[in-house]
Design an enzyme around this catalytic site. Sequence first.
Site, PDB file in Angstrom:
ATOM      1  N   ARG A 120     -16.839 -21.126 -11.561  1.00 40.59           N
ATOM      2  CA  ARG A 120     -16.845 -21.326 -10.095  1.00 40.59           C
ATOM      3  C   ARG A 120     -15.617 -22.076  -9.598  1.00 40.59           C
ATOM      4  NH1 ARG A 120     -21.925 -22.647 -11.756  1.00 40.59           N
ATOM      5  NH2 ARG A 120     -23.477 -21.018 -11.423  1.00 40.59           N
ATOM      6  N   LYS A 142      -5.295 -17.712  -0.701  1.00 39.34           N
ATOM      7  CA  LYS A 142      -6.005 -16.428  -0.765  1.00 39.34           C
ATOM      8  C   LYS A 142      -5.744 -15.800  -2.125  1.00 39.34           C
ATOM      9  CE  LYS A 142      -5.032 -14.353   3.436  1.00 39.34           C
ATOM     10  NZ  LYS A 142      -5.142 -13.108   4.234  1.00 39.34           N
ATOM     11  N   GLU A 184       9.132 -11.174   5.374  1.00 41.22           N
ATOM     12  CA  GLU A 184       8.158 -12.243   5.675  1.00 41.22           C
ATOM     13  C   GLU A 184       8.863 -13.486   6.218  1.00 41.22           C
ATOM     14  OE1 GLU A 184       4.955 -11.983   5.740  1.00 41.22           O
ATOM     15  OE2 GLU A 184       4.379 -10.442   4.285  1.00 41.22           O
ATOM     16  N   LYS A 226       3.929 -21.775   6.813  1.00 41.09           N
ATOM     17  CA  LYS A 226       2.683 -21.273   6.228  1.00 41.09           C
ATOM     18  C   LYS A 226       1.746 -22.432   5.908  1.00 41.09           C
ATOM     19  CE  LYS A 226       0.222 -18.026   3.605  1.00 41.09           C
ATOM     20  NZ  LYS A 226       0.105 -16.917   2.705  1.00 41.09           N
ATOM     21  N   GLU A 236      -9.005 -18.158   7.766  1.00 39.12           N
ATOM     22  CA  GLU A 236      -8.582 -17.072   8.646  1.00 39.12           C
ATOM     23  C   GLU A 236      -9.575 -16.792   9.762  1.00 39.12           C
ATOM     24  OE1 GLU A 236      -7.607 -13.453   6.505  1.00 39.12           O
ATOM     25  OE2 GLU A 236      -5.662 -13.541   7.470  1.00 39.12           O
ATOM     26  N   ARG A 240      -4.561 -18.647  11.692  1.00 36.38           N
ATOM     27  CA  ARG A 240      -3.957 -17.934  10.567  1.00 36.38           C
ATOM     28  C   ARG A 240      -3.608 -16.488  10.934  1.00 36.38           C
ATOM     29  NH1 ARG A 240      -5.326 -19.069   4.229  1.00 36.38           N
ATOM     30  NH2 ARG A 240      -3.830 -17.608   3.421  1.00 36.38           N
ATOM     31  N   ASN A 244      -0.250 -12.545  10.562  1.00 32.30           N
ATOM     32  CA  ASN A 244      -0.376 -11.085  10.480  1.00 32.30           C
ATOM     33  C   ASN A 244       0.556 -10.361  11.450  1.00 32.30           C
ATOM     34  OD1 ASN A 244      -2.156 -10.918   8.403  1.00 32.30           O
ATOM     35  ND2 ASN A 244      -3.972 -10.961   9.707  1.00 32.30           N
ATOM     36  N   HIS A 247       1.697  -6.850  10.799  1.00 36.87           N
ATOM     37  CA  HIS A 247       0.888  -6.373   9.679  1.00 36.87           C
ATOM     38  C   HIS A 247      -0.132  -5.296  10.058  1.00 36.87           C
ATOM     39  CE1 HIS A 247       2.801  -9.524   7.503  1.00 36.87           C
ATOM     40  NE2 HIS A 247       2.046  -9.402   6.426  1.00 36.87           N
ATOM     41  N   HIS A 251       0.219  -2.619   7.447  1.00 39.00           N
ATOM     42  CA  HIS A 251      -0.830  -2.268   6.480  1.00 39.00           C
ATOM     43  C   HIS A 251      -1.163  -0.782   6.545  1.00 39.00           C
ATOM     44  CE1 HIS A 251      -2.467  -6.652   6.161  1.00 39.00           C
ATOM     45  NE2 HIS A 251      -1.611  -6.386   5.188  1.00 39.00           N
ATOM     46  N   HIS A 263       5.684  -4.011   0.564  1.00 42.96           N
ATOM     47  CA  HIS A 263       4.981  -4.666   1.673  1.00 42.96           C
ATOM     48  C   HIS A 263       5.948  -5.068   2.802  1.00 42.96           C
ATOM     49  CE1 HIS A 263       1.989  -7.093   3.682  1.00 42.96           C
ATOM     50  NE2 HIS A 263       2.783  -8.145   3.617  1.00 42.96           N
TER      51      HIS A 263
HETATM   52  N1  LIG Z   1      -2.598 -14.045  -1.549  1.00 43.06           N
HETATM   53  C1  LIG Z   1      -1.853 -13.869  -0.481  1.00 43.06           C
HETATM   54  O1  LIG Z   1      -1.934 -14.613   0.501  1.00 43.06           O
HETATM   55  C2  LIG Z   1      -0.856 -12.753  -0.483  1.00 43.06           C
HETATM   56  C3  LIG Z   1       0.115 -12.692   0.524  1.00 43.06           C
HETATM   57  C4  LIG Z   1       1.055 -11.671   0.476  1.00 43.06           C
HETATM   58  C5  LIG Z   1       1.008 -10.750  -0.547  1.00 43.06           C
HETATM   59  N2  LIG Z   1       0.049 -10.832  -1.503  1.00 43.06           N
HETATM   60  C6  LIG Z   1       0.009  -9.869  -2.613  1.00 43.06           C
HETATM   61  O2  LIG Z   1       1.233  -9.962  -3.314  1.00 43.06           O
HETATM   62  C7  LIG Z   1       1.534  -8.703  -3.905  1.00 43.06           C
HETATM   63  C8  LIG Z   1       2.961  -8.359  -3.578  1.00 43.06           C
HETATM   64  O3  LIG Z   1       3.776  -9.374  -4.112  1.00 43.06           O
HETATM   65  P1  LIG Z   1       5.263  -9.087  -4.626  1.00 43.06           P
HETATM   66  O4  LIG Z   1       6.038  -8.422  -3.561  1.00 43.06           O
HETATM   67  O5  LIG Z   1       5.747 -10.344  -5.195  1.00 43.06           O
HETATM   68  O6  LIG Z   1       5.015  -7.942  -5.693  1.00 43.06           O
HETATM   69  P2  LIG Z   1       4.791  -7.860  -7.273  1.00 43.06           P
HETATM   70  O7  LIG Z   1       4.061  -9.010  -7.804  1.00 43.06           O
HETATM   71  O8  LIG Z   1       4.232  -6.523  -7.477  1.00 43.06           O
HETATM   72  O9  LIG Z   1       6.283  -7.921  -7.812  1.00 43.06           O
HETATM   73  C9  LIG Z   1       7.191  -6.910  -7.427  1.00 43.06           C
HETATM   74  C10 LIG Z   1       8.009  -6.435  -8.621  1.00 43.06           C
HETATM   75  O10 LIG Z   1       9.025  -7.382  -8.926  1.00 43.06           O
HETATM   76  C11 LIG Z   1       9.006  -7.689 -10.314  1.00 43.06           C
HETATM   77  N3  LIG Z   1       9.457  -9.069 -10.452  1.00 43.06           N
HETATM   78  C12 LIG Z   1       8.795 -10.176 -10.120  1.00 43.06           C
HETATM   79  N4  LIG Z   1       9.571 -11.246 -10.275  1.00 43.06           N
HETATM   80  C13 LIG Z   1      10.760 -10.806 -10.743  1.00 43.06           C
HETATM   81  C14 LIG Z   1      11.966 -11.443 -11.087  1.00 43.06           C
HETATM   82  N5  LIG Z   1      12.134 -12.766 -10.938  1.00 43.06           N
HETATM   83  N6  LIG Z   1      12.990 -10.686 -11.543  1.00 43.06           N
HETATM   84  C15 LIG Z   1      12.843  -9.349 -11.642  1.00 43.06           C
HETATM   85  N7  LIG Z   1      11.731  -8.676 -11.323  1.00 43.06           N
HETATM   86  C16 LIG Z   1      10.692  -9.410 -10.873  1.00 43.06           C
HETATM   87  C17 LIG Z   1       7.580  -7.500 -10.704  1.00 43.06           C
HETATM   88  O11 LIG Z   1       7.477  -7.328 -12.087  1.00 43.06           O
HETATM   89  C18 LIG Z   1       7.212  -6.264  -9.887  1.00 43.06           C
HETATM   90  O12 LIG Z   1       7.645  -5.097 -10.513  1.00 43.06           O
HETATM   91  C19 LIG Z   1       0.526  -7.719  -3.368  1.00 43.06           C
HETATM   92  O13 LIG Z   1      -0.456  -7.502  -4.338  1.00 43.06           O
HETATM   93  C20 LIG Z   1      -0.077  -8.444  -2.169  1.00 43.06           C
HETATM   94  O14 LIG Z   1      -1.411  -8.048  -1.915  1.00 43.06           O
HETATM   95  C21 LIG Z   1      -0.865 -11.816  -1.491  1.00 43.06           C
HETATM   96 ZN   LIG Z   2       2.561 -10.015   4.488  1.00 41.96          ZN
END
Ligand SMILES: NC(=O)c1ccc[n+]([C@@H]2O[C@H](COP(=O)([O-])OP(=O)(O)OC[C@H]3O[C@@H](n4cnc5c(N)ncnc54)[C@H](O)[C@@H]3O)[C@@H](O)[C@H]2O)c1
Ligand SMILES: [Zn+2]
Length: 359
Positions: A120, A142, A184, A226, A236, A240, A244, A247, A251, A263
């Site tokens: 938990r 999140k 972003e 943020k 949210e 918050r 978006n 977005h 999305h 994204h």
């Molecule tokens: N929790 C939240 O509040 C929140 C907010 C925004 C996005 N997200 C989530 O985040 C994800 C997107 O994140 P992202 O854009 O970081 O994508 P990702 O984690 O898929 O990474 C993108 C790519 O970059 C590569 N990579 C990462 N770090 C690297 C580095 N230092 N050097 C070379 N390659 C590298 C990864 O291996 C991957 O292929 C989605 O799943 C989205 O839903 C969550």
């Molecule tokens: Zn976003």
Amino acid sequence: MIASTRVPVAGATPYDVVIGTDVLGHLSTLVGTQPRQVLLVHPRAMADVVPRVERVLLAAGYRVTLAAVPDGEAAKTAEVAAALWGLLGRMQLTRSDAVVGLGGGATTDVAGFVAATWLRGVPVVHVPTTLLGMVDAAVGGKTAIDTSEGKNLVGAFHPPAGVVCDLALLRTLPQEERASGMAEVVKTGFIADPRILELVEADPASATDPDGAVLRELVERSVRVKADVVAADLRETGRREILNYGHTLGHAIEKVESYRWRHGEAISVGMVFAAELAVAAGRLSVDVMTRHRDLLVSLSLPTTYTRARWPELLDAMRVDKKARGATLRFVVLDDVGRPGVLEGPDDDLLASTYEKVSR
Ligand SMILES: NC(=O)c1ccc[n+]([C@@H]2O[C@H](COP(=O)([O-])OP(=O)(O)OC[C@H]3O[C@@H](n4cnc5c(N)ncnc54)[C@H](O)[C@@H]3O)[C@@H](O)[C@H]2O)c1
Ligand SMILES: [Zn+2]
């Protein structure tokens, strides 16, 4: 002492986001002081960074178990989560131990989700390695995994115990991924911090250089915004929502494109759409809308999407909002730093606005 900045995130369980270059050493202070064990979750593809993080944890006296997960979004599945729970069980990881999530937003999302659900809730510390992870995914609490029905459908609010944003990790990040994260950053500028926009405008190319001074300031400013927003509204229910910005359409583009678009690329188009919508609704000046376009283009981000797909996009936006049971709501600007909501714009206004961001 390593030069770094600490941005505090207030809330029921306050934590710090450490930002700087070569600051992985701070990890041990965030994970906790007693020697205990850590599950280090990382994408298989990033194995070369793992030893640097592992060394810090071992030096601080932790027992470290490595968990390699699939790269990117492929890590956000129930199967991967179950494999990690199995590992935690075999480690007999307790609430005085911790999970560390090292990777992009996908990796920190699954690491956070597993930490939220194991016993938990056990502490998790994030080490984001993408710009998007640093300014968005790793901060705010999140966590989520995907199901075959959609993205981020299963998750929990679980603020981390700390976040380390080491800009040195961004040196290997491909340009497209940097640009995606910059979307972003620009979003944050438009909703809350005009200085961000000025910094990017002054020199868009150097703004994304991990070794330049500008990117660090951009990350700090974005994280501060943020942090302020999530401190006021973790779950949210209100403020918050401004995060978006761009977005709603963004999305929908991601969904219609079956998540082949990054994204940040999708929300780039979404922000131009939101700006055009605000202009059409008589709320925003044409100058601020044009500023959106110029800034995003200077970062090589897209500002248009396929004209013929409007019906699918509209459907996707309506489904996205079904949970709220309400009409479409868009976060729009009345000016830079003055976000508001446009509720239930009529279909003609939406369609004619879409014309301006489509080809
Ligand atoms: N929790 C939240 O509040 C929140 C907010 C925004 C996005 N997200 C989530 O985040 C994800 C997107 O994140 P992202 O854009 O970081 O994508 P990702 O984690 O898929 O990474 C993108 C790519 O970059 C590569 N990579 C990462 N770090 C690297 C580095 N230092 N050097 C070379 N390659 C590298 C990864 O291996 C991957 O292929 C989605 O799943 C989205 O839903 C969550
Ligand atoms: Zn976003």
